[in-house]
Design a protein around this motif. Sequence first.
Motif, short mmCIF file in Angstrom:
data_model
loop_
_atom_site.label_atom_id
_atom_site.label_comp_id
_atom_site.label_asym_id
_atom_site.label_seq_id
_atom_site.Cartn_x
_atom_site.Cartn_y
_atom_site.Cartn_z
N UNK A 1 2.53 39.47 26.36
CA UNK A 1 1.31 39.47 27.17
C UNK A 1 0.62 38.11 27.12
N UNK A 2 0.60 37.50 25.94
CA UNK A 2 -0.05 36.19 25.79
C UNK A 2 0.67 35.12 26.60
N UNK A 3 1.99 35.04 26.45
CA UNK A 3 2.75 34.02 27.19
C UNK A 3 2.62 34.21 28.70
N UNK A 4 2.74 35.45 29.15
CA UNK A 4 2.67 35.71 30.60
C UNK A 4 1.30 35.35 31.16
N UNK A 5 0.25 35.68 30.43
CA UNK A 5 -1.09 35.34 30.89
C UNK A 5 -1.30 33.83 30.94
N UNK A 6 -0.78 33.13 29.95
CA UNK A 6 -0.89 31.66 29.95
C UNK A 6 -0.15 31.05 31.12
N UNK B 1 3.63 31.69 44.57
CA UNK B 1 2.37 32.43 44.50
C UNK B 1 2.59 33.93 44.32
N UNK B 2 3.75 34.40 44.76
CA UNK B 2 4.01 35.84 44.74
C UNK B 2 4.68 36.32 43.46
N UNK B 3 5.03 35.40 42.56
CA UNK B 3 5.68 35.79 41.31
C UNK B 3 4.72 36.63 40.47
N UNK B 4 5.21 37.76 39.97
CA UNK B 4 4.42 38.63 39.12
C UNK B 4 5.16 38.79 37.79
N UNK B 5 4.50 38.40 36.71
CA UNK B 5 5.13 38.49 35.40
C UNK B 5 5.08 39.92 34.87
N UNK B 6 6.21 40.35 34.29
CA UNK B 6 6.27 41.68 33.69
C UNK B 6 5.60 41.66 32.32
N UNK B 7 5.05 42.80 31.93
CA UNK B 7 4.44 42.92 30.61
C UNK B 7 4.72 44.29 30.02
N UNK B 8 4.76 44.35 28.68
CA UNK B 8 5.06 45.64 28.04
C UNK B 8 4.18 45.81 26.80
N UNK B 9 3.96 47.09 26.44
CA UNK B 9 3.20 47.43 25.23
C UNK B 9 3.74 48.77 24.75
N UNK C 1 -1.16 55.30 29.65
CA UNK C 1 -2.28 54.50 29.14
C UNK C 1 -1.90 53.03 28.95
N UNK C 2 -0.71 52.79 28.43
CA UNK C 2 -0.32 51.39 28.20
C UNK C 2 -0.02 50.66 29.51
N UNK C 3 0.44 51.40 30.51
CA UNK C 3 0.62 50.80 31.83
C UNK C 3 -0.72 50.28 32.36
N UNK C 4 -1.75 51.08 32.20
CA UNK C 4 -3.09 50.67 32.64
C UNK C 4 -3.56 49.43 31.90
N UNK C 5 -3.26 49.40 30.60
CA UNK C 5 -3.67 48.24 29.80
C UNK C 5 -2.96 46.97 30.27
N UNK C 6 -1.66 47.07 30.51
CA UNK C 6 -0.89 45.91 30.96
C UNK C 6 -1.41 45.42 32.31
N UNK C 7 -1.73 46.35 33.19
CA UNK C 7 -2.30 45.97 34.49
C UNK C 7 -3.64 45.26 34.30
N UNK C 8 -4.44 45.75 33.37
CA UNK C 8 -5.72 45.11 33.09
C UNK C 8 -5.51 43.67 32.61
N UNK C 9 -4.41 43.42 31.95
CA UNK C 9 -4.08 42.06 31.51
C UNK C 9 -3.58 41.19 32.66
N UNK C 10 -3.49 41.77 33.87
CA UNK C 10 -3.07 41.01 35.04
C UNK C 10 -1.58 40.92 35.23
#
Length: 462
Positions: free
Chosen positions: A119-124, A189-197, A219-228
């Motif tokens: 999540x940290x790397x993808x957000x950066x 611009x359209x690239x979307x990074x995957x995230x997991x928890x 619940x974790x899907x919602x959290x990952x979406x909140x992380x963008x």
Amino acid sequence: MEHDLVSISPINGRYRREVQELSDYFSEFALMRERVFVEIEYLIFLSKLLNLDLKAIKKKTIKIRKEFDFNDAKRIKELEEKIKHDVKAIEIFLKEKIDDKKVSPYIHFGLTSEDINNLAYARLLKRFTKKLLLPVISVLILELCSLAKKSSQCVMLSRTHGQPASPTTFGKEIAVFAQRLMDRFEKLKKVRFAGKLNGAVGNYNAFVAAFPEIDWIKETKQFVRKMGLEPIVATTQIVPHESYSDFFYLISSINNIVLSLNQDLWLYLSYGYLELQTEEEEVGSSTMPHKRNPKDLENSEGNLEIANSLLKLLIFRLQRNRMQRDLSDSTIKRNYGVALAHSILGYKRTISAIKRIRINSEKMLQDLLNHPEVFSEALQVLLRKEGSENAYFQVMKFVKNKKLTTDTLLEIAQRLGLSNDSLKRFKDLIDKKYVGLAPQIAIIIVSHIEKKLKSKLKAQKT
């Protein structure tokens, strides 16, 4: 300055001032800060889910998040050196900072390091793309558009296989590069990074062991979406890196386009089609006082080649990992910033070169007039239009390996039986330099790109 002189990497030394903004995204400090942010966001998420004292947790964490500084980073490094684990050091640091026995058990609860890291790397990367990467690419595209617009009518000899070919305009050829970059820009611009928890091996084992009544996937899907980010359930301990590979491939593709642009501009400079404007005291050679070398283009080329060698590794290597997890990708990820810094540096140097270019339209025209044989294509199609079945080979017989002038071309046209109307048309094509729709194509491309980019820049400002 002293630091610049003793750095091993030129990115942290010679070129630091040109790319230092990237340290906000790819330095060790930036990664620590982002990990702390994700850990705190997860703790707040968990407190809502488990009905913990949310108000108290927010109060305790808001200062940590807002005031994270180098002293905090140093403390994390001290902990890491002691326990030999960078993410666990973040957890211990937060426990020290929050200092609450009721809250401490829920810091990093059920997580593996990669839940935080991915999540940290993808957000950066996402923030870097928005704040630095896309803006500098858009500047490069707009510089090309400006150059293409003012040179849309500059007639130029084309070269295919390095040999004289049908005429074009300099502006149209530059507009092609602008369009190619714009295409990559839109896809980037359209690239979307995957995230997991989802824990140690991607199965929510620890989560379900402690709280089986909670729908952890939802619940974790919602959290990952909140992380963008785009949540993904099917993982091992690490997130599949296809979205990262797509991202790095697009950047390498942009780099290849800019490399090709650099090489073409370099050649046009060597032909005398372009001239470099240099500063009065700028030195081109240590021994030849007259020299004006395309240093920015050559520097850009070198930087982009270094970038692409690293990007190739990232594109292919990140998709491979032994079974559920191994650490070989960890050190590779720490070089994201190196590859991207060389890319950014390459773009900036190309922009600098474009701003210093002066077009020598007289030289372009003269070179075309020195190769009237390129007008023979027009002659053979006009003969075909009039029904000549063997027009191509008839014309080739008269023009190949011959020294021609426009007058001799007109004589050849008459000998081959071209009608008076078509002969007049052929002469008109020669007079107008036979550029087809090149000027219009340049303007169409530039207008389309400028409209899209300038509207986006306006929207961002408002």
